[in-house]
Scaffold this motif. Structure first.
Motif, PDB file in Angstrom:
ATOM      1  N   ASP A  67       3.424   0.762  -5.597  1.00  0.00           N
ATOM      2  CA  ASP A  67       3.276   2.037  -4.885  1.00  0.00           C
ATOM      3  C   ASP A  67       2.746   3.115  -5.833  1.00  0.00           C
ATOM      4  O   ASP A  67       1.774   3.820  -5.539  1.00  0.00           O
ATOM      5  N   LEU A  68       3.393   3.227  -6.984  1.00  0.00           N
ATOM      6  CA  LEU A  68       2.987   4.230  -7.962  1.00  0.00           C
ATOM      7  C   LEU A  68       1.569   3.953  -8.449  1.00  0.00           C
ATOM      8  O   LEU A  68       0.737   4.873  -8.567  1.00  0.00           O
ATOM      9  N   ALA A  69       1.276   2.668  -8.704  1.00  0.00           N
ATOM     10  CA  ALA A  69      -0.062   2.329  -9.189  1.00  0.00           C
ATOM     11  C   ALA A  69      -1.110   2.717  -8.161  1.00  0.00           C
ATOM     12  O   ALA A  69      -2.174   3.256  -8.503  1.00  0.00           O
ATOM     13  N   TRP A  70      -0.811   2.460  -6.894  1.00  0.00           N
ATOM     14  CA  TRP A  70      -1.757   2.784  -5.832  1.00  0.00           C
ATOM     15  C   TRP A  70      -2.031   4.279  -5.779  1.00  0.00           C
ATOM     16  O   TRP A  70      -3.176   4.721  -5.677  1.00  0.00           O
ATOM     17  N   THR A  71      -0.955   5.092  -5.880  1.00  0.00           N
ATOM     18  CA  THR A  71      -1.137   6.546  -5.864  1.00  0.00           C
ATOM     19  C   THR A  71      -2.057   6.982  -6.993  1.00  0.00           C
ATOM     20  O   THR A  71      -3.023   7.728  -6.774  1.00  0.00           O
TER      21      THR A  71
END
Lengths: 274, 261
Positions: A67-71
């Motif tokens: 999730d964080l990587a995608w953001t």
């Protein structure tokens, strides 16, 4: 209270920068600090934010925080559309999700635009390594090194791959390249000595003893090299093929090493008592 | 015969000397940023990158070959210099010497260089000469011969004036070259405002070989490598190491930074 916030902010930023410059891979810490920085204080970071996004994204991939990587990736894509650096990050994310085919295609597209892009080529090789195709990885890495002989990271990676395949001769070759470009790095000398020791045979044992000694000379506190020196010297002394002078010399070396090891134990014992 | 010392109006200092310094400095800074804007991307081909790295490797082999075993050194030397299939013997690169006339990108580069550097200097020099003319600006601290008078005392028509007293134009030129170190302090090394460096480069660039001349570089490396011998640094390493006790200071202490590489 605003002052405290600013101090905390600069501290976090400095920590991230220090980790970035020292190439630390402490991904969990980076994710902790970075996530808070991004979510709470994005506006106050100025232009630093982009490189922080990159750093946090790679750390997030390490910790499976997609999730964080995608953001982070979305933000970077929005700011730098068409950037090859961002494309490489997108490829890394695909790798983390084990979508190796898509990742490979991504890197191929980077290479089409810029054949000199080393990062994309190295990622492709890591895909092969992740898939367990070590023979292919070795072959690709060799081809890569033919073009970019100066890439030390790649030489080291190749030496590791060869060691895993038990091809110690070739691993030694790679380590020799590293020793030449970094003559003062005691760890390369030590690794080379260990490879030579593993290869075995009188000549290799002598070489390994010499390189353990070199590692020790470069860093007096390298315990592993000290033990290596002792073992190679005693091995040679115990071998039936050596003549008396060589045997005597090696016994002397082994004794000296033993004395130093005892001293080191005493130092550590004294420290424990303190 | 002691010359009577001239006393200059302190207004000159305030309104001439300092403004010229500022003008020169600001123009330099502007030139730096303009050169950044006008910079054209230099794309290197794969072959060029590869070749430069090979040359570096060969140089490292010559310099640090003494840290690897003799056999390994000879193996690598053989790979480079072998009569039949050595790398330096065999690899011939297609060399196209880029002359300024045929290579369009070189031409524009040269033009840009001229525009950003020489032109402003001439323009501003002329303007300063026109504005601040007719009076003595400053005195150089060393004596000069009379031959320098027409050069350094542009607007001043005094035959008996000592050549050490110079006009504002010469003060301007003094500044252009003197502020070079200021530029490196403020703009960092390798900045676009560094005129003398650029002029040096222009002069040496004409004499130096272009990077496309890899064949010559290969030949030079081949010769150098032929001459190199292997003096193994580890010949007496055990005696050297064991001549004294190991320095175990600070071992096992938490403060010791255990960096990997």
């Amino acid at each position: 209270r605003a002052n405290v916030l600013i101090i905390v902010l600069t501290e976090m930023r400095d920590k991230l920068r220090k980790w970035r410059e020292d190439n630390h891979r402490n991904s969990e810490q980076i994710v902790d600090v970075g996530e808070e920085l991004i979510n709470e204080h994005a506006s106050k970071l100025g232009d630093d934010i982009w490189i922080i996004y990159e750093q946090v994204m790679i750390a997030a991939l390490d910790c499976s925080r997609d999730d964080l990587a995608w953001t982070c990736l979305q933000e970077l894509k929005r700011q730098f559309p068409g950037s090859q650096r961002v494309k490489r990050l997108a490829g890394m994310r695909l790798e983390a999700l084990e979508k190796y085919e898509d990742a490979s295609k991504q890197y191929d597209s980077i290479l089409q635009d810029d054949p000199t892009n080393t990062a994309a080529r190295k990622r492709k090789i890591s895909i092969l390594k992740a898939q367990g195709k070590s023979a292919e990885a070795i072959r690709e890495l060799n081809e890569y090194l033919e073009q970019f002989v100066g890439d030390q990271e790649a030489w080291h990676e190749l030496s590791e791959l060869y060691i895993n395949e038990h091809d110690y001769g070739k691993a030694a070759f790679c380590l020799e390249e590293l020793m030449m470009t970094n003559p003062h790095n005691h760890l390369y000398c030590e690794q080379y000595a260990e490879v030579k020791y593993t290869q075995g045979g009188l000549e290799n044992l002598e070489l390994s003893r010499k390189y353990f000694a070199q590692a020790l000379k470069l860093n007096n506190r390298n315990m592993r090299a000290l033990f290596g020196l002792y073992m190679s010297a005693s091995h040679i002394a115990a071998s039936p093929k050596v003549n008396a002078t060589v045997k005597k010399a090696n016994v002397k070396y082994a004794t000296w090493a033993t004395n130093q090891i005892n001293r080191a134990y005493q130092v550590s014992y004294a420290r424990c008592l303190l | 015969m002691a010359e009577p010392e001239l006393l200059l109006d302190s207004n000159i200092r305030l309104w001439v000397v300092l403004p010229i310094v500022f003008i020169t400095f600001l123009v330099g800074v502007i030139r730096h940023y303009v050169s950044i804007l006008l910079q054209s991307d230099k794309k290197l081909t794969l072959e060029q990158v590869s070749d430069s790295q090979v040359l570096i490797r060969s140089r490292i082999l010559r310099e640090n070959g003494k840290y690897i075993p003799k056999q390994s050194f000879l193996m690598r030397k053989f790979y480079f210099n072998n009569q039949e299939d050595g790398f330096f013997k065999n690899t011939k690169r297609k060399v196209v010497p880029p002359s300024p006339m045929t290579d369009p990108s070189m031409l524009t580069d040269m033009m840009k260089g001229n525009v950003t550097n020489v032109l402003p200097m001439i323009l501003i020099g002329g303007w300063i000469n026109w504005t601040f003319s007719g009076f003595v600006t400053t005195k150089v601290p060393f004596p000069l011969t009379l031959r320098f008078k027409p050069m350094l005392q542009q607007g001043i028509e005094l035959l008996s004036l000592d050549a050490s007293w110079v006009s504002s134009a010469s003060w301007y030129f003094l500044n252009v070259f003197g502020l070079r170190s200021m530029y490196s302090l403020i703009l960092g090394q390798d900045n676009g405002a560094d005129q003398s460096r650029i002029m040096q480069e222009q002069m040496s660039g004409a004499a130096m070989a272009m990077p496309a001349d890899t064949n010559k570089a290969f030949k030079a490396e081949w010769e150098a490598l032929e001459l190199t011998d292997h003096q193994w640094a580890l010949e007496n390493i055990e005696e050297e190491l064991m001549s004294r006790e190991l320095d175990l200071d600070g071992m096992f202490s938490k403060e010791l930074p255990t960096g990997i590489f």
